[in-house]
Write a protein that holds these residues in place. Structure first.
Motif, PDB file in Angstrom:
ATOM      1  N   LYS A   6      -7.765  -1.304  -7.633  1.00 25.51           N
ATOM      2  CA  LYS A   6      -8.581  -0.118  -7.280  1.00 25.51           C
ATOM      3  C   LYS A   6      -9.416  -0.293  -5.902  1.00 25.51           C
ATOM      4  O   LYS A   6      -9.782   0.671  -5.280  1.00 25.51           O
ATOM      5  CB  LYS A   6      -9.338   0.629  -8.309  1.00 25.51           C
ATOM      6  CG  LYS A   6      -8.503   1.132  -9.514  1.00 25.51           C
ATOM      7  CD  LYS A   6      -9.362   1.815 -10.606  1.00 25.51           C
ATOM      8  CE  LYS A   6      -8.629   2.327 -11.877  1.00 25.51           C
ATOM      9  NZ  LYS A   6      -7.784   3.378 -11.381  1.00 25.51           N
ATOM     10  N   ASN A   7      -9.705  -1.619  -5.811  1.00 24.00           N
ATOM     11  CA  ASN A   7     -10.771  -1.934  -4.752  1.00 24.00           C
ATOM     12  C   ASN A   7     -10.097  -3.069  -3.960  1.00 24.00           C
ATOM     13  O   ASN A   7     -11.034  -4.055  -3.700  1.00 24.00           O
ATOM     14  CB  ASN A   7     -12.114  -2.146  -5.347  1.00 24.00           C
ATOM     15  CG  ASN A   7     -12.582  -1.060  -5.989  1.00 24.00           C
ATOM     16  OD1 ASN A   7     -13.082   0.141  -5.480  1.00 24.00           O
ATOM     17  ND2 ASN A   7     -12.617  -1.181  -7.170  1.00 24.00           N
ATOM     18  N   THR A   8      -8.808  -2.990  -3.247  1.00 26.53           N
ATOM     19  CA  THR A   8      -8.586  -4.300  -2.498  1.00 26.53           C
ATOM     20  C   THR A   8      -8.978  -4.216  -1.197  1.00 26.53           C
ATOM     21  O   THR A   8      -9.237  -3.274  -0.642  1.00 26.53           O
ATOM     22  CB  THR A   8      -6.801  -4.094  -2.782  1.00 26.53           C
ATOM     23  OG1 THR A   8      -6.787  -3.030  -1.787  1.00 26.53           O
ATOM     24  CG2 THR A   8      -6.323  -3.841  -3.820  1.00 26.53           C
ATOM     25  N   GLN A  15      -9.209  -3.077 -12.194  1.00 24.34           N
ATOM     26  CA  GLN A  15     -10.144  -2.761 -11.053  1.00 24.34           C
ATOM     27  C   GLN A  15      -9.971  -3.320  -9.941  1.00 24.34           C
ATOM     28  O   GLN A  15     -10.406  -2.860  -8.737  1.00 24.34           O
ATOM     29  CB  GLN A  15     -11.339  -3.356 -11.848  1.00 24.34           C
ATOM     30  CG  GLN A  15     -11.988  -2.519 -13.181  1.00 24.34           C
ATOM     31  CD  GLN A  15     -11.979  -1.056 -12.902  1.00 24.34           C
ATOM     32  OE1 GLN A  15     -12.645  -0.604 -12.062  1.00 24.34           O
ATOM     33  NE2 GLN A  15     -11.304  -0.407 -13.843  1.00 24.34           N
ATOM     34  N   GLY A  58      -8.240  -0.900   0.230  1.00 26.09           N
ATOM     35  CA  GLY A  58      -8.466   0.302  -0.900  1.00 26.09           C
ATOM     36  C   GLY A  58      -7.643   0.388  -2.138  1.00 26.09           C
ATOM     37  O   GLY A  58      -7.167  -0.841  -2.573  1.00 26.09           O
ATOM     38  N   GLU A  59      -7.243   1.503  -2.753  1.00 29.31           N
ATOM     39  CA  GLU A  59      -6.465   1.401  -3.992  1.00 29.31           C
ATOM     40  C   GLU A  59      -5.041   1.013  -3.709  1.00 29.31           C
ATOM     41  O   GLU A  59      -4.430   1.836  -2.741  1.00 29.31           O
ATOM     42  CB  GLU A  59      -6.650   2.669  -4.524  1.00 29.31           C
ATOM     43  CG  GLU A  59      -6.128   2.814  -5.953  1.00 29.31           C
ATOM     44  CD  GLU A  59      -6.456   4.059  -6.782  1.00 29.31           C
ATOM     45  OE1 GLU A  59      -6.006   4.037  -7.983  1.00 29.31           O
ATOM     46  OE2 GLU A  59      -7.405   4.843  -6.488  1.00 29.31           O
ATOM     47  N   SER A  89       0.929  -1.282   0.098  1.00 35.40           N
ATOM     48  CA  SER A  89      -0.030   0.034   0.081  1.00 35.40           C
ATOM     49  C   SER A  89       0.957   1.136   0.139  1.00 35.40           C
ATOM     50  O   SER A  89       0.185   2.440  -0.109  1.00 35.40           O
ATOM     51  CB  SER A  89      -0.818   0.015   1.179  1.00 35.40           C
ATOM     52  OG  SER A  89      -1.992  -0.804   1.202  1.00 35.40           O
TER      53      SER A  89
END
Length: 222
Positions: free
Chosen positions: A78-80, A75, A51-52, A11
């Motif tokens: 972008k949405n982990t 995608q 999150g991203e 992250s």
């Protein structure tokens, strides 16, 4: 049943005293992702914070990178979900891509360590490429030994770091792996090199990402 692959990604988007921008290196994400997808595997992506997840070095002259950016993989990035919600049950392998980002938030992360040790202890495959093997440095198995102790591994070399990010990283990955008893080896800078030792697969640099994926597939299909 379909095989399931767990991507554990960083992250972090900055590293070092000069706050160098970083992320998960696109090539090291895209090439394994597309290889696993082509094999028909299910792929989930979890990041340290959720999150991203940041992506670094978006090289658009690479058709595999372009395919990934236009695919469901981008995608997912972008949405982990956070790694705090991961259970390794049901997954056959874990993969940690590089980029400088994992150097920031993985070596001391106990959740990362637990995921990798649990995967290995249950008979799954553990794999990482380039700077990704920083996640392996402090991983201990249930018998108390370091995962990399006595195993043949590779990762981003001192020679490569010299002209890439020496001033940004807090330690040399090659040295750290050796300090844990790993049998570290490398080839000339930036040349493809991936090695397998049982259920542990590592790659040296971006050019090695596909080789890591191929070896993981080889183990899972054996």
């Amino acid at each position: 049943m379909k095989k399931k692959i767990l991507f554990v990604v960083s992250s972090a988007d900055v590293i070092g005293p000069k706050h160098r921008r970083t992320g998960n290196l696109l090539t090291e994400v895209a090439h394994p992702y597309e290889a696993f997808k082509k094999q028909g595997y299910d792929i989930d992506i979890y990041s340290v914070k959720g999150g991203e997840a940041p992506i670094d070095m978006v090289e658009l002259d690479d058709p595999t990178n372009i395919a990934f950016l236009n695919d469901d993989g981008a995608q997912k990035f972008k949405n982990t979900q956070s790694i705090e919600s991961v259970t390794v049950d049901g997954y056959d392998a874990v993969f940690v891509p590089g980029g400088l980002a994992p150097v920031v938030d993985m070596p001391e992360n106990q959740t990362v360590q637990k995921i990798l040790s649990s995967m290995y202890d249950k008979g799954g495959v553990v794999s990482a490429v380039c700077h990704g093997p920083v996640a392996l440095i402090n991983v201990k198995l249930k018998d108390g030994s370091y995962l990399v102790d006595g195993k043949s591994v590779t990762g981003f070399s001192i020679a490569e770091e010299e002209n890439y990010a020496k001033e940004d990283v807090p330690f040399e990955l090659e040295t750290a792996l050796k300090s844990r008893g790993a049998k570290y080896s490398r080839v000339d800078p930036w040349q493809a090199y991936s090695i397998q030792d049982g259920r542990l697969v590592t790659g040296q640099n971006p050019a090695s990402a596909s080789g890591v994926a191929e070896k993981v597939i080889g183990i899972l299909e054996a």
